[in-house]
Design a protein around this motif. Structure first.
Motif, PDB file in Angstrom:
ATOM      1  N   GLN A  24      24.235  34.365  95.875  1.00 40.24           N
ATOM      2  CA  GLN A  24      25.649  35.288  95.622  1.00 40.24           C
ATOM      3  C   GLN A  24      25.861  36.036  97.081  1.00 40.24           C
ATOM      4  OE1 GLN A  24      27.367  35.155  92.963  1.00 40.24           O
ATOM      5  NE2 GLN A  24      26.017  33.684  92.176  1.00 40.24           N
ATOM      6  N   GLN A  25      24.750  36.181  97.959  1.00 43.98           N
ATOM      7  CA  GLN A  25      25.100  36.724  99.141  1.00 43.98           C
ATOM      8  C   GLN A  25      25.414  35.642 100.325  1.00 43.98           C
ATOM      9  OE1 GLN A  25      22.468  39.864 100.509  1.00 43.98           O
ATOM     10  NE2 GLN A  25      21.339  39.677  98.615  1.00 43.98           N
ATOM     11  N   ALA A  26      25.470  34.318 100.340  1.00 46.25           N
ATOM     12  CA  ALA A  26      25.558  33.486 101.141  1.00 46.25           C
ATOM     13  C   ALA A  26      26.826  33.410 101.608  1.00 46.25           C
ATOM     14  CB  ALA A  26      24.923  32.188 100.776  1.00 46.25           C
ATOM     15  N   TRP A  27      26.970  33.259 103.045  1.00 45.91           N
ATOM     16  CA  TRP A  27      28.421  32.873 103.451  1.00 45.91           C
ATOM     17  C   TRP A  27      28.265  31.432 104.387  1.00 45.91           C
ATOM     18  CZ3 TRP A  27      32.561  36.705 105.568  1.00 45.91           C
ATOM     19  CH2 TRP A  27      32.692  37.815 104.769  1.00 45.91           C
ATOM     20  N   LEU A  28      29.342  30.887 104.334  1.00 47.34           N
ATOM     21  CA  LEU A  28      29.368  29.395 105.016  1.00 47.34           C
ATOM     22  C   LEU A  28      30.531  29.346 105.851  1.00 47.34           C
ATOM     23  CD1 LEU A  28      28.991  27.313 101.582  1.00 47.34           C
ATOM     24  CD2 LEU A  28      27.243  28.173 103.078  1.00 47.34           C
ATOM     25  N   SER A  29      30.184  28.279 106.864  1.00 40.25           N
ATOM     26  CA  SER A  29      31.217  28.055 107.715  1.00 40.25           C
ATOM     27  C   SER A  29      30.817  26.397 107.967  1.00 40.25           C
ATOM     28  CB  SER A  29      30.826  28.744 109.065  1.00 40.25           C
ATOM     29  OG  SER A  29      31.868  28.222 110.098  1.00 40.25           O
ATOM     30  N   THR A  30      31.966  25.963 108.865  1.00 36.31           N
ATOM     31  CA  THR A  30      31.933  24.497 109.151  1.00 36.31           C
ATOM     32  C   THR A  30      30.864  24.486 110.419  1.00 36.31           C
ATOM     33  OG1 THR A  30      33.815  24.616 110.630  1.00 36.31           O
ATOM     34  CG2 THR A  30      34.106  23.873 108.346  1.00 36.31           C
ATOM     35  N   LEU A  31      30.330  23.465 110.537  1.00 35.81           N
ATOM     36  CA  LEU A  31      29.674  23.204 111.895  1.00 35.81           C
ATOM     37  C   LEU A  31      30.356  23.376 113.171  1.00 35.81           C
ATOM     38  CD1 LEU A  31      26.625  22.574 112.862  1.00 35.81           C
ATOM     39  CD2 LEU A  31      27.470  20.082 112.764  1.00 35.81           C
ATOM     40  N   SER A  32      31.645  23.253 113.067  1.00 36.34           N
ATOM     41  CA  SER A  32      32.432  23.454 114.344  1.00 36.34           C
ATOM     42  C   SER A  32      32.605  24.928 114.742  1.00 36.34           C
ATOM     43  CB  SER A  32      33.755  22.696 114.173  1.00 36.34           C
ATOM     44  OG  SER A  32      34.285  23.117 113.059  1.00 36.34           O
ATOM     45  N   GLY A  33      32.235  25.578 113.718  1.00 34.52           N
ATOM     46  CA  GLY A  33      32.245  27.046 113.983  1.00 34.52           C
ATOM     47  C   GLY A  33      33.462  27.663 113.480  1.00 34.52           C
ATOM     48  N   SER A  34      34.003  27.378 112.509  1.00 30.68           N
ATOM     49  CA  SER A  34      35.060  28.112 111.748  1.00 30.68           C
ATOM     50  C   SER A  34      34.972  29.279 111.313  1.00 30.68           C
ATOM     51  CB  SER A  34      35.698  27.223 110.667  1.00 30.68           C
ATOM     52  OG  SER A  34      35.022  27.203 109.599  1.00 30.68           O
ATOM     53  N   LYS A  35      35.842  30.238 110.841  1.00 30.82           N
ATOM     54  CA  LYS A  35      35.510  31.761 110.636  1.00 30.82           C
ATOM     55  C   LYS A  35      34.690  31.512 109.077  1.00 30.82           C
ATOM     56  CE  LYS A  35      37.398  36.027 109.540  1.00 30.82           C
ATOM     57  NZ  LYS A  35      36.751  36.735 110.447  1.00 30.82           N
ATOM     58  N   PRO A  36      33.666  32.179 109.221  1.00 24.24           N
ATOM     59  CA  PRO A  36      32.628  32.119 107.787  1.00 24.24           C
ATOM     60  C   PRO A  36      33.329  33.040 106.847  1.00 24.24           C
ATOM     61  CG  PRO A  36      31.706  33.503 109.396  1.00 24.24           C
ATOM     62  CD  PRO A  36      32.818  32.851 110.274  1.00 24.24           C
ATOM     63  N   VAL A  37      33.069  32.575 105.616  1.00 29.12           N
ATOM     64  CA  VAL A  37      33.593  33.076 104.415  1.00 29.12           C
ATOM     65  C   VAL A  37      32.447  33.119 103.462  1.00 29.12           C
ATOM     66  CG1 VAL A  37      36.116  32.256 104.875  1.00 29.12           C
ATOM     67  CG2 VAL A  37      34.389  30.800 103.610  1.00 29.12           C
ATOM     68  N   PRO A  38      32.610  33.883 102.345  1.00 31.14           N
ATOM     69  CA  PRO A  38      31.711  33.970 101.220  1.00 31.14           C
ATOM     70  C   PRO A  38      31.490  32.603 100.748  1.00 31.14           C
ATOM     71  CG  PRO A  38      32.986  35.815 100.994  1.00 31.14           C
ATOM     72  CD  PRO A  38      33.393  34.977 102.087  1.00 31.14           C
ATOM     73  N   ALA A  39      30.551  32.060 100.235  1.00 26.53           N
ATOM     74  CA  ALA A  39      30.304  30.794  99.899  1.00 26.53           C
ATOM     75  C   ALA A  39      31.089  30.475  98.650  1.00 26.53           C
ATOM     76  CB  ALA A  39      28.667  30.673  99.181  1.00 26.53           C
ATOM     77  N   ALA A  40      31.264  31.228  97.827  1.00 24.00           N
ATOM     78  CA  ALA A  40      32.382  31.033  96.652  1.00 24.00           C
ATOM     79  C   ALA A  40      33.751  30.698  97.459  1.00 24.00           C
ATOM     80  CB  ALA A  40      32.344  32.136  95.783  1.00 24.00           C
ATOM     81  N   GLU A  41      34.210  31.076  98.338  1.00 29.09           N
ATOM     82  CA  GLU A  41      35.391  30.891  98.964  1.00 29.09           C
ATOM     83  C   GLU A  41      35.558  29.773 100.022  1.00 29.09           C
ATOM     84  OE1 GLU A  41      36.913  34.466 100.535  1.00 29.09           O
ATOM     85  OE2 GLU A  41      36.456  35.820  98.896  1.00 29.09           O
ATOM     86  N   PHE A  42      34.246  28.905 100.189  1.00 29.34           N
ATOM     87  CA  PHE A  42      34.638  27.669 101.084  1.00 29.34           C
ATOM     88  C   PHE A  42      35.132  26.602 100.549  1.00 29.34           C
ATOM     89  CE2 PHE A  42      32.101  24.489 103.073  1.00 29.34           C
ATOM     90  CZ  PHE A  42      32.446  24.682 104.520  1.00 29.34           C
ATOM     91  N   LYS A  43      36.065  25.907 101.055  1.00 29.75           N
ATOM     92  CA  LYS A  43      36.488  24.705 100.967  1.00 29.75           C
ATOM     93  C   LYS A  43      36.120  23.383 101.383  1.00 29.75           C
ATOM     94  CE  LYS A  43      39.351  27.804  98.771  1.00 29.75           C
ATOM     95  NZ  LYS A  43      39.422  28.022  97.589  1.00 29.75           N
ATOM     96  N   GLY A  44      35.131  23.468 102.146  1.00 25.92           N
ATOM     97  CA  GLY A  44      34.678  22.278 102.677  1.00 25.92           C
ATOM     98  C   GLY A  44      33.397  21.800 101.809  1.00 25.92           C
ATOM     99  N   LEU A  45      33.027  20.766 102.477  1.00 25.66           N
ATOM    100  CA  LEU A  45      31.696  20.116 101.753  1.00 25.66           C
ATOM    101  C   LEU A  45      30.494  21.039 101.984  1.00 25.66           C
ATOM    102  CD1 LEU A  45      32.146  16.468 102.688  1.00 25.66           C
ATOM    103  CD2 LEU A  45      32.680  17.517 100.908  1.00 25.66           C
ATOM    104  N   GLU A  46      29.774  21.471 100.969  1.00 28.58           N
ATOM    105  CA  GLU A  46      28.882  22.400 101.023  1.00 28.58           C
ATOM    106  C   GLU A  46      27.594  21.880 101.646  1.00 28.58           C
ATOM    107  OE1 GLU A  46      26.065  25.363  98.041  1.00 28.58           O
ATOM    108  OE2 GLU A  46      28.373  25.102  97.665  1.00 28.58           O
ATOM    109  N   ASN A  47      27.327  20.913 101.568  1.00 33.52           N
ATOM    110  CA  ASN A  47      26.043  20.019 102.160  1.00 33.52           C
ATOM    111  C   ASN A  47      26.200  19.673 103.692  1.00 33.52           C
ATOM    112  OD1 ASN A  47      27.678  17.719 101.862  1.00 33.52           O
ATOM    113  ND2 ASN A  47      26.113  16.692 100.592  1.00 33.52           N
ATOM    114  N   GLU A  48      27.435  20.046 103.919  1.00 32.50           N
ATOM    115  CA  GLU A  48      27.789  19.826 105.678  1.00 32.50           C
ATOM    116  C   GLU A  48      27.991  21.046 106.420  1.00 32.50           C
ATOM    117  OE1 GLU A  48      30.760  16.955 106.084  1.00 32.50           O
ATOM    118  OE2 GLU A  48      29.575  15.301 105.393  1.00 32.50           O
TER     119      GLU A  48
END
Length: 440
Positions: free
Chosen positions: A282-306
């Motif tokens: 619930q605390q995790a944030w995610l970003s793309t490997l290219s360095g896009s602006k990180p967002v809370p994991a629930a709001e991430f639109k890309g592929l989570e395993n990348e």
């Protein structure tokens, strides 16, 4: 007798000059000679442990593991004396451990950086012996955070597969063993499920990517990231935009990373169980490997395993800054020095000594000595920063304090006989913010 020539391990309390360079805590040293057994560690090693004062029960060990080569091994000698890493250890009631392998020029680094060649067993033995000497029996069972540079990252990535239940988090600065096992240069490790639950950060220097000599460090980081992320592991990637293989200012991101992971994973203080808690999704944030602006994991639109995994929003903001500029800013002043003492010497000079705790966010650049309200001296006069920000403990290529370590002491040679001056000591952090003054 030289420590490097000991025929049996010895346990020492660190005295003399190094003792004067400390924050509040105690140092212990154990040393082991090269093993005479075929499967044993084929070189000697010295471990230095710092234990903070006023800790009833230690909750973990922060391991700061140097890389390959004699220079890196010598750099590891001062790792446990690092005020900034001590601040992390103290915050979480942990000890700080600095190994220093006695690797000769002609020796293969993999004799130690592959822990299956005896260094894992020797590391565990050191914790047993420190438990006895420091009278800290909990050292036998508490978990570890492992920071590793280059060969140290190689070591940490294999420890991850051997003792995953003991590891809180891992930081791989320009290193990992994946290239070696992929090429069958070393035995491929087994991957227990627990290994994919350890929060990890891969931190190569961006300049390694296009350097034929260092590109292996870059591909080790990217390889580990992709391998573990495809298994759902909480692993991130933070390329240092300013550096090659040197550690530069990576500590300003590594320390808050461990801070976030310790907060989520350590058992509660006083717990009988040493079972580590899983990271909080619930605390995790995610970003793309290219360095896009990180967002809370629930709001991430890309592929989570990348995606790049980040432990929480506070760390995500630091990560976003670091991958742009190679460092992290700080807006809060450092803690004031403590235990300030004054002594008049026979020659009339006045000697000040003190203890210091590093600013958790940005360490210590220097101290200001004031006399009767006016600046008497900046100590050191010109802090050095060959590989990153200028610091009181000038950082080496290996993220360890350069020798000689400065004592926390200043002598006023121009004190007036019979005069009682008012002295103050102020800590200045690495971004220039000053602490409150401390008086004797």
């Amino acid at each position: 007798m030289s420590l490097f020539r000991c025929l049996a391990f010895c346990v020492l309390f660190v005295l003399g000059t190094l003792h004067d360079c400390r924050a509040a805590g105690r140092y212990f040293v154990v040393e082991y000679p090269a093993s005479t057994e075929t499967r044993g560690l084929q070189m000697g090693v010295t471990y230095t442990l710092w234990v903070p004062d006023d800790v009833k029960t230690l909750r973990g060990v922060i391991v700061h593991q140097h890389g390959c080569g004699t220079g890196a091994c010598q750099g590891g000698e001062t790792a446990a004396y690092d005020f900034h890493w001590q601040a992390l250890a103290k915050k979480w009631d942990c000890a700080l451990l600095g190994p220093s392998y006695h690797q000769a020029e002609q020796q293969n680094c993999r004799l130690w950086c592959d822990p299956r060649n005896g260094s894992a067993a020797t590391f565990l033995k050191s914790l047993e012996d420190f438990a006895d000497q420091a009278q800290r029996p909990e050292l036998r069972r508490v978990p570890w955070c492992i920071w590793g540079h280059s060969g140290g990252g190689f070591w940490g990535s294999l420890m991850q597969t051997l003792y995953p239940e003991r590891i809180v988090a891992l930081w791989h600065r320009s290193g990992g063993a994946i290239n070696a096992w992929a090429k069958d240069e070393i035995p491929r490790p087994e991957f227990p499920a627990e290994a994919f639950r350890i929060p990890t950060m891969c931190n190569p220097g961006l300049k390694e990517r296009d350097d034929p000599r260092m590109v292996g460090a870059w591909t080790a980081g990217t390889g580990l990231f992709h391998l573990y992320r495809t298994q759902g592991a909480p692993i991130g990637f933070a390329a240092d935009p300013r550096s090659s293989h040197e550690c530069a200012d990576s500590r300003y991101l590594a320390i808050p990373f461990f801070d976030a992971c310790l907060e989520q994973r350590l058992p509660e203080p006083g717990s009988d169980s040493q079972t580590l808690r899983p990271v909080d999704p619930q605390q995790a944030w995610l970003s793309t490997l290219s360095g896009s602006k990180p967002v809370p994991a629930a709001e991430f639109k890309g592929l989570e395993n990348e995606s790049v995994w980040l432990p929480n929003g506070r760390f995500a903001a630091l990560w976003e800054e670091y991958i742009r500029v190679g460092s992290v800013s700080d807006s809060t002043p450092p803690p004031a020095p403590s235990a300030v003492r004054i002594r008049k010497n026979e020659d009339g000079a006045v000697e000040l000594t003190w203890e210091a705790e590093a600013d958790f966010e940005s360490g210590i650049r220097c101290f200001l000595i004031r006399k009767n309200g006016s600046l008497l001296a900046q100590y050191p006069e010109k802090p050095v920063g060959r590989y990153g920000r200028p610091l009181f403990q000038s950082m080496s290529y290996h993220d360890t304090p350069e020798k000689p370590l400065l004592p926390l002491k200043y002598v006023d040679q121009n004190a007036q006989p019979g005069a009682d001056a008012v002295y103050e000591v102020v800590t200045v952090n690495s971004v220039g913010l000053e602490s409150a003054p401390a008086k004797p």
